[in-house]
Scaffold this motif. Structure first.
Motif, short mmCIF file in Angstrom:
data_model
loop_
_atom_site.label_atom_id
_atom_site.label_comp_id
_atom_site.label_asym_id
_atom_site.label_seq_id
_atom_site.Cartn_x
_atom_site.Cartn_y
_atom_site.Cartn_z
N ARG A 516 0.83 -1.20 0.00
CA ARG A 516 0.00 0.00 0.00
C ARG A 516 0.87 1.26 0.00
O ARG A 516 0.54 2.27 -0.65
CB ARG A 516 -0.92 0.00 1.22
N PHE A 517 1.98 1.21 0.74
CA PHE A 517 2.90 2.35 0.80
C PHE A 517 3.48 2.64 -0.58
O PHE A 517 3.56 3.79 -1.02
CB PHE A 517 4.01 2.02 1.80
N ASN A 518 3.87 1.59 -1.30
CA ASN A 518 4.44 1.76 -2.64
C ASN A 518 3.40 2.22 -3.65
O ASN A 518 3.72 2.96 -4.59
CB ASN A 518 5.10 0.46 -3.10
N GLN A 519 2.15 1.76 -3.48
CA GLN A 519 1.10 2.23 -4.38
C GLN A 519 0.91 3.74 -4.22
O GLN A 519 0.72 4.46 -5.21
CB GLN A 519 -0.21 1.50 -4.07
N ALA A 522 3.82 5.40 -5.89
CA ALA A 522 3.70 5.37 -7.36
C ALA A 522 2.77 6.46 -7.86
O ALA A 522 3.02 7.08 -8.92
CB ALA A 522 3.19 4.00 -7.81
N ARG A 523 1.67 6.75 -7.12
CA ARG A 523 0.76 7.81 -7.54
C ARG A 523 1.44 9.18 -7.51
O ARG A 523 1.04 10.10 -8.20
CB ARG A 523 -0.47 7.82 -6.64
N ARG A 524 2.46 9.28 -6.67
CA ARG A 524 3.19 10.55 -6.55
C ARG A 524 4.43 10.56 -7.44
O ARG A 524 5.23 11.49 -7.37
CB ARG A 524 3.58 10.77 -5.10
N GLY A 525 4.61 9.48 -8.22
CA GLY A 525 5.74 9.41 -9.14
C GLY A 525 7.05 9.08 -8.47
O GLY A 525 8.11 9.40 -9.00
N LEU A 526 6.97 8.41 -7.32
CA LEU A 526 8.17 8.06 -6.59
C LEU A 526 8.48 6.58 -6.75
O LEU A 526 7.58 5.75 -6.97
CB LEU A 526 8.00 8.38 -5.10
N ALA A 527 9.74 6.23 -6.58
CA ALA A 527 10.17 4.84 -6.75
C ALA A 527 9.72 4.00 -5.57
O ALA A 527 9.66 4.49 -4.43
CB ALA A 527 11.70 4.78 -6.88
#
Length: 622
Positions: A516-519, A522-527
């Motif tokens: 969930r943290f990575n999702q 990803a929405r913020r354009g971060l790796a």
């Protein structure tokens, strides 16, 4: 400050204060045994005597009562002395009584013929006449002429009288004289009698003793044991009141005079003659009833003396010593349970001890007339009023100290269980079986390189939250943060049977949190970021290994080192969670996948490696 050091310093004064309360309770119980009976003591003893009074018929004595029926049949009081003489002669003659004692003082002469007959009976026959000695000392009471008694230069255990009402001079040559004077307690109840009275250089026995001396025959060897409880320090002796009033044979005086009374009721008996008539004002209060004839008090005293002579009196028991020992046992038990049980359970224990003592005191009453029933009760009351609140206060202080330290490491549910267990020092080092989980971020340095401070801190906090929340939710103990990771373990400070599965639960929840943290990243354009997790179970030593400057609760041991090696090995494997053989052997609720073997640093042999089956790895750089 190091927590165990502070805890031990806190416990020592608490132990001393508990010891002080216990000592005070025991001293109070001991002091009460010699400070004199209280109102509560007398109230309890009266109830016990009333419940224990036997209804078995008293066949060794009888009472002849100048009652209302006799007064109605033969005329009001005072009766002619001829009639009293005839009453005594009937008892000693046709009825064959062993001896007669009058509970009727005759201070004034009356008809000469009757007085002469009574004088002859008192001088030559088994007849005891009374004197009523006064012990108040308010008035110089001197009525009639004293007779009888034995010379005594000092009271020597007898109660000194201040005055008397004696019979008239015509009866002064009586051979046997007994005192019928009472000394009521402050509440008006007759509980004790002066067995001997001293006045003007002579000793006089109480009426029952005078009757025994006159007509009771030689005392057998059993009488050497003496009365239960002994004499009070003021020359009085407590009456046992062992028989209920219904146990005594009471015959109307009119029935003796007209010879309608059955002979077997009086033959070879010791007879007391008195009055229960309200008009004669010989009514007293006793432990058995609020209003009864004074004659029955002398009957109770005579029963007690006859029991002593026949060996039927209860054997003396050391009631005072038993009371003090009981209080000591109760206090020591409470000293042990106060810091270990809840306040409610300690109160229940005190109530149980109180009930037990009342039962024991009930058994003791016939065997000791001097011990204070309320002694152990006062000790228990002190423990209830001081000991229980003190223990509760110490427990609250202990809890607050525990909370301040434990919540830094342990989940709330574990803290609650520690408080319920009421351990004196839950952070003390101990050997235990634990499962250790070590996790950190793969490539942390590359992730934060070039980031502004605020963004680097936000990434770190968010990642650690993904790790921490599952650990605490799975009731884990948080050992430490390692910058971009953490160390946690299960099985300490409280042993847990399923510690391996709890650690695996936390690992699975960490992976779900990271997805969930990575999702969100990803929405913020971060790796995306990846966690490396190593888990192993085994023997370790867990506890406070800090210094006086700083406290740290941790676990040390080979299994902890293996978990660290497994976390390091994860960087070279396509699995986020690497599980050691110790955890794999203990897991019961998770499906594990064997992924090979590896020789870990510091180990000579290969170690089997496992991971969670069916759990997709979090996305992140390899």
């Amino acid at each position: 400050m190091k927590f165990p050091v502070a805890l031990n310093a806190f416990a020592l004064p608490a132990a001393r204060s508990r010891a002080l309360i216990v000592a005070m309770a025991v001293l109070l119980a001991a002091w009460s045994q010699w400070q004199g009976a209280t109102v509560a003591d007398e109230w309890l003893r009266d109830r016990f005597l009333r419940w224990q009074a036997s209804t078995e018929a008293e066949t060794r004595l009888a009472m002849v009562d100048v009652d209302e029926r006799s007064l109605a049949a033969l005329g009001p009081w005072p009766w002619p002395r001829e009639r009293l003489a005839s009453l005594v002669e009937q008892l000693l003659g046709p009825y064959g009584a062993r001896g007669v004692a009058l509970d009727l003082v005759l201070p004034e002469p009356a008809d000469a013929g009757g007085d002469t007959r009574l004088a002859m009976l008192a001088q030559h026959g088994p007849l005891v006449l009374p004197h009523a000695f006064d012990f108040n000392g308010n008035l110089p009471l001197r009525v009639g002429q004293l007779a009888g008694g034995t010379a005594a230069a000092a009271p020597a255990g007898a109660l000194a009288a201040s005055g008397y009402i004696a019979n008239h001079a015509g009866l002064a040559r009586a051979r046997h004289i007994g005192n019928i004077g009472f000394i009521p307690e402050q509440d008006g109840v007759i509980r004790r009698l002066p067995m001997h009275t001293w006045f003007d250089g002579r000793r006089y026995p109480t009426l029952s003793l005078a009757l025994l001396d006159c007509c009771g025959g030689p005392a057998p060897a059993a009488a050497a044991r003496g009365p239960v409880g002994g004499m009070d320090g003021d020359g009085l002796r407590r009456l046992p009141y062992s028989r209920s009033w219904d146990a005594y044979t009471v015959i109307p005086a009119a029935a003796v005079l007209d010879q309608s009374a059955p002979p077997e009721l009086l033959h070879n008996k010791l007879v007391l003659v008195g009055s229960s008539s309200l008009g004669l004002s010989d009514r007293v209060a006793t432990p058995l009833s609020a209003s009864t004839s004074g004659l029955l008090v002398h009957a109770a005293a005579l029963t007690a003396q006859l029991d002593i002579r026949s060996g039927r009196a209860p054997a003396p028991w050391p009631g005072r010593a038993i009371a003090v020992l009981f209080a000591l046992a109760s206090a020591l038990l409470l000293a042990h349970t106060l810091p270990r049980l809840t306040a409610l359970l300690n109160v229940a224990l005190l109530l149980a001890a109180t009930a037990l003592w009342l039962g024991l005191a009930y058994l003791l009453v016939p065997h000791d007339s001097l011990f204070a029933i309320t002694g152990p009760l006062q000790a228990n009351l002190l423990l209830l009023a001081a000991g229980v609140p003190h223990a509760w206060q110490q427990s609250q202080r202990h809890s607050r100290r525990l909370l301040g330290t434990l919540r830094q490491y342990v989940a709330d549910a574990v803290v609650d269980e520690l408080l319920r267990s009421n351990l004196a020092d839950p952070l003390a080092p101990t050997h235990c079986e634990v499962t250790t989980l070590i996790a950190d971020m793969q490539g942390y340095t590359q992730h934060v390189a070039g980031l502004p401070l605020e963004q680097a801190a936000e990434l770190t906090r968010g990642f650690l939250e993904c790790l921490t929340a599952p650990v605490l939710a799975a009731h884990g103990t948080l050992d430490k943060f390692t910058g971009d990771g953490l160390v946690a373990f299960w099985g300490a400070p409280l042993p847990v049977a399923g510690h391996a599965d709890q650690a695996l639960d936390a690992a699975a929840a960490i992976l779900a949190n990271l997805r969930r943290f990575n999702q969100e990243r990803a929405r913020r354009g971060l790796a995306p970021v990846r966690a490396r997790i190593g888990i192993e179970s085994g023997r370790a030593m867990a506890g406070d290994f800090g210094s006086s400057a700083r406290s740290i609760y941790t676990a040390v041991g080979d299994s902890v080192n293996v978990a660290s090696r497994l976390e390091t090995a994860a960087r070279d494997l396509p699995y986020d969670v690497i599980i050691g053989p110790g955890t794999a052997a203990l897991s019961r609720h998770h499906r594990l996948q064997h992924i090979g073997q590896a020789t870990l640093r510091g180990h000579q042999h290969e170690t089997a490696l496992y991971t969670l089956a069916g759990v997709a790895p979090a996305e992140g750089p390899p």
